[in-house]
Design an enzyme around this catalytic site. Structure first.
Site, mmCIF file in Angstrom:
data_model
loop_
_atom_site.group_PDB
_atom_site.id
_atom_site.type_symbol
_atom_site.label_atom_id
_atom_site.label_comp_id
_atom_site.label_asym_id
_atom_site.label_seq_id
_atom_site.Cartn_x
_atom_site.Cartn_y
_atom_site.Cartn_z
ATOM 1 N N TRP A 354 0.668 -1.319 -0.136
ATOM 2 C CA TRP A 354 -0.002 0.083 0.025
ATOM 3 C C TRP A 354 0.842 1.178 0.213
ATOM 4 O O TRP A 354 0.343 2.384 -0.217
ATOM 5 C CB TRP A 354 -0.931 0.065 1.231
ATOM 6 N N GLU A 485 -0.141 -2.138 12.682
ATOM 7 C CA GLU A 485 -0.005 -3.409 12.786
ATOM 8 C C GLU A 485 0.281 -4.149 14.167
ATOM 9 O O GLU A 485 0.611 -5.258 14.166
ATOM 10 C CB GLU A 485 1.054 -3.806 11.573
ATOM 11 N N GLN A 558 1.985 3.125 14.376
ATOM 12 C CA GLN A 558 2.345 4.162 13.254
ATOM 13 C C GLN A 558 1.044 4.888 13.065
ATOM 14 O O GLN A 558 -0.195 4.813 13.307
ATOM 15 C CB GLN A 558 2.790 3.588 11.929
#
Length: 770
Positions: A354, A485, A558
């Protein structure tokens, strides 16, 4: 990308070994497996050049990973490495797939740079001319080596060694021949490509070598039943170059490589026939042509200017040349570390993520829309594989894999099954990139030749993933993972649901645009689902929990929720956006990747908190850029991660263009709001903004800003509203942008199609747009 160990093994092993050089071995992780990083805490070499486009040093980095690259979109290598990579050449089955190593028969070294000599070589990367230079000032001569991946002869990597003898006034001095010792260092045989033994022959009066071989393991037995063949040609390299004492001499050494032996051979012969200086000038001409089309210029902050020039150089080095001697090969996408890297686990094996669509694509699209189209074309050409992935996972439409390479199939390593299974937002990000491309170009041909289909099929995927919740009356999207994640298998990821909702709305809009040549099934159904998607929001704390059931205080990896404000530009109250920024800044772990703080900087700029924005903007690059060649690492010092991290570069460029530049792109307009100077800069120019075929330049200075018009597309006349008046834009016009705006640029409506509603979940709220 993700960090599996940090999420699943709280006690990650760390071993420090002290040496005289203060080398520390730190065990870090990326995407599910620990790997060692050797980090040298010595001072990095200085960049001694005062030219913004040139990086020069007397000392090379002690860590070879921080060496620069040369490339042309077809072939690339890191300077002085033993490896060459080629666009679309991978080896290994699915999860073991990586860029296939070609021995660097172009790696030629001057012996004076390999051993201790009394000379002091100067090493320079010229980002303007696209060349790496080594200059050695010897007793009797000045030797200059030029290394470049030719921008016109794209199968070729060129080494040119120029020897200029020094004149001596002493009449008693005996002039002897000048000998320059050189060495070819291609490295070991490739473990990825089974090359046959090289064979010599004489071409154009020179001894040359050639070898062909096939990749050892194809990526997928169905979509790639046959391995890829690679053929290379290269010139023989002697131990010494001999030059008479009078007159300049240029020696040219060539390596070409292609999947087609005839192409590699023909281009090799053509390059050998070229005059050495003409050969170099043809290369430089192509680079200058790129920079004439567009660019970003910063005055007053040399360091910032150099970083920007380095980024565009590294970007363009991995993108196909526009004008080539041989037709360009099919383009296989832009990976997070570019074409010159990708053979290793830590450099993401050259796969596509991505990262391309959300981080790298936006600024490339705005300045070089034809390259934006190239990036989307990779997705179009692999859409049939995405259709199969959706089918085998029980969904409809197109589901694009988390990582893809040659075939477009899923190639995530076996280490990390969770990202492959849950990080499905990549599919929505591809639709969002298509949305941006349509907004900037209104490319009807693109819609006709695959655009309509990819948008509609992505919507079908999300429609099949949304499940009605009879308690809330809203649609849930379960079993996903957002950009953060550190949390997997969650429900109603804010980011995922918004890109899913945008995908559904866009398909409804495109069904109208494409109605003359594409039939969509029940497009209003897509919009109904988007309207009723769940979107977590806490009305008491006035912020967005990252997903349903998110525990406040949990650390994240993040930028995730903050991406709502930008790049998704989802409308919300200013207080909500401020709370999102403030809260998630506190819980984002310091070991996350480079691009997070760029997004925070944009958020604070749009909230007019310029001081906070400057702090976070500086934080977005200062700890990640490695000297002297402006190489980006994925993680901040002292850690490294992926190198050269185009994703982090992308966030940084977006902070400049869409943050400080104040540019925002929408389906029906482009806006410029509160343009201002980056920290310590005295001027900031974004040259060659391409909007609906127009060529515009935004010039921001201490005294104010202006927008000038170089050219327009007659199909799409432009009018700018400055808050009081409508101004018709014409070529040659320069408009003073007085005040903070917004300055809104519009054209004629694109057909009689209603714009998407783009409101997702919490529909009883009508937030104020930012």
């Amino acid at each position: 990308m993700w960090n599996f160990l940090a999420r699943n093994k709280q006690a990650a092993a760390m071993l420090a070994v002290l040496t005289v050089a203060a080398v520390v071995v730190i065990f870090l992780t990326t995407r599910g497996s620990s790997y060692s990083i050797v980090e040298n805490f010595d001072v990095e070499p200085n960049d001694v050049s005062q030219e913004p486009q040139v990086f020069s040093t007397y000392n090379l980095p002690t860590d070879d990973r921080f060496m620069p690259s040369v490339g042309n979109g077809h072939i690339a290598t890191n300077i002085f490495s033993d490896t060459v990579y080629m666009n679309g050449v991978y080896n290994g089955r699915k999860g073991e797939s990586r860029r296939a190593r070609i021995p660097a028969w172009a790696n030629i070294r001057l012996n004076s740079t390999l051993t201790h000599h009394p000379y002091s070589p100067v090493y320079s990367l010229d980002t303007r001319d696209g060349v790496f230079k080594v200059v050695v000032n010897r007793d009797r001569s000045v030797v200059t080596q030029r290394i470049y991946a030719h921008r016109y002869y794209t199968r070729a990597i060129i080494n040119q060694i120029e020897v200029v003898p020094k004149t001596r006034a002493d009449p008693n001095f005996v002039h002897h021949e000048i000998w320059i010792a050189v060495k070819l260092m291609p490295g070991s045989d490739s473990k990825d490509i089974a090359f046959v033994s090289p064979t010599p022959e004489v071409l154009e009066g020179r001894t040359v070598w050639s070898a062909c071989g096939k990749t050892r393991v194809s990526e997928d037995p169905i979509y790639q039943p046959m391995p890829v063949e690679v053929c290379a040609y290269w010139t023989s390299v002697p131990d010494h170059l001999v030059v008479p004492h009078h007159g300049k001499r240029v020696f040219t050494f060539v390596m070409t490589a292609d999947k087609n032996e005839t192409v590699a051979r023909q281009e090799f012969i053509k390059v050998l026939q070229e005059d050495g200086e003409e050969l170099f000038l043809k290369h430089v001409e192509q680079w200058h042509r790129l920079y004439q089309q567009a660019g970003m210029e910063i005055q007053g902050n040399l360091y910032l200017s150099k970083i920007v020039n380095g980024i565009w150089y590294y970007y363009l080095s991995s993108l196909p040349s526009e004008d080539t001697y041989q037709p360009s090969d099919r383009f296989f996408g832009l990976s997070p570390t570019g074409l010159a890297r990708g053979g290793s686990f830590e450099d993401y094996e050259g796969h596509n993520f991505w990262d391309t669509e959300m981080w790298i694509f936006p600024t490339i699209l705005l300045l070089y829309p034809h390259y934006g189209q190239k990036l989307l074309q990779y997705r179009l050409e692999t859409a049939f594989v995405a259709a199969e992935l959706a089918k085998i996972t029980g969904n409809k439409g197109y589901r694009f894999p988390w990582e893809s390479a040659y075939t477009g199939g899923e190639v995530t390593q076996p280490c990390c099954p969770e990202v492959a299974e849950f990080e499905q937002h990549v599919t929505g990000c591809i639709s969002f990139a298509a949305r941006q491309y349509m907004a900037v170009t209104r490319d009807e041909e693109w819609l006709k030749h695959g655009g309509c289909s990819i948008v509609a099929n992505i919507a079908e995927f999300w429609a099949s993933r949304a499940v009605i919740n009879y308690t809330t009356g809203l649609y849930d999207i379960e079993n996903v993972m957002g950009p953060d994640e550190d949390h997997s298998n969650i429900t109603n990821s804010v980011f995922t649901n918004i890109v899913a909702g945008y995908s559904l709305y866009l398909a409804q809009y495109v069904s109208c645009l494409c109605k003359d040549y594409f039939i969509a099934k029940q497009p209003d159904r897509w919009a109904d689902i988007a309207w009723s998607l769940a979107l977590p929001y806490d009305p008491v704390l006035d912020y967005h929990p990252q997903f349903s059931g998110y525990k406040r205080g949990d650390t994240i990896k993040q930028a995730d929720v903050v991406l709502m404000g930008y790049p998704l530009q989802y409308p919300m109250n200013a207080s909500t956006r401020a709370n999102d920024l403030s809260y998630y800044e506190r819980v984002t772990r310091a070991s996350g990747p480079a691009m997070t703080w760029s997004m925070h900087a944009i958020g604070h700029l749009r909230l007019e908190d310029n001081h906070k924005a400057a702090l976070l903007f500086n934080n977005s690059y200062e700890a990640y850029v490695r000297e002297p060649f402006k190489i980006w690492s994925e993680y901040r010092r002292p850690h490294v991660g992926a190198v050269n991290f185009l994703t982090g570069m992308g966030g940084f460029l977006q902070a400049l263009v869409f943050g400080y530049g104040g540019v925002s792109v929408h389906l029906d307009k482009m806006m410029i709001t509160k343009p201002q100077l980056p920290p310590e800069a005295t001027s900031f120019k974004i040259k060659g903004i391409k909007y609906l075929g127009a060529d515009l330049t935004l010039d921001i200075g201490v005294e104010g800003s202006s927008l000038s018009v170089t050219s327009l597309d007659d199909t799409w006349p432009l009018i700018m509203f400055n808050g009081k008046y409508n101004i018709t834009l014409v070529p040659g016009l320069s408009v003073i942008l007085s005040g903070s705006g917004p300055f809104t640029i519009r054209s004629l409506p694109w057909k009689d199609c209603k714009l998407p509603a783009d409101i997702i979940g919490q529909n009883y709220l009508r937030p104020i747009g930012l």
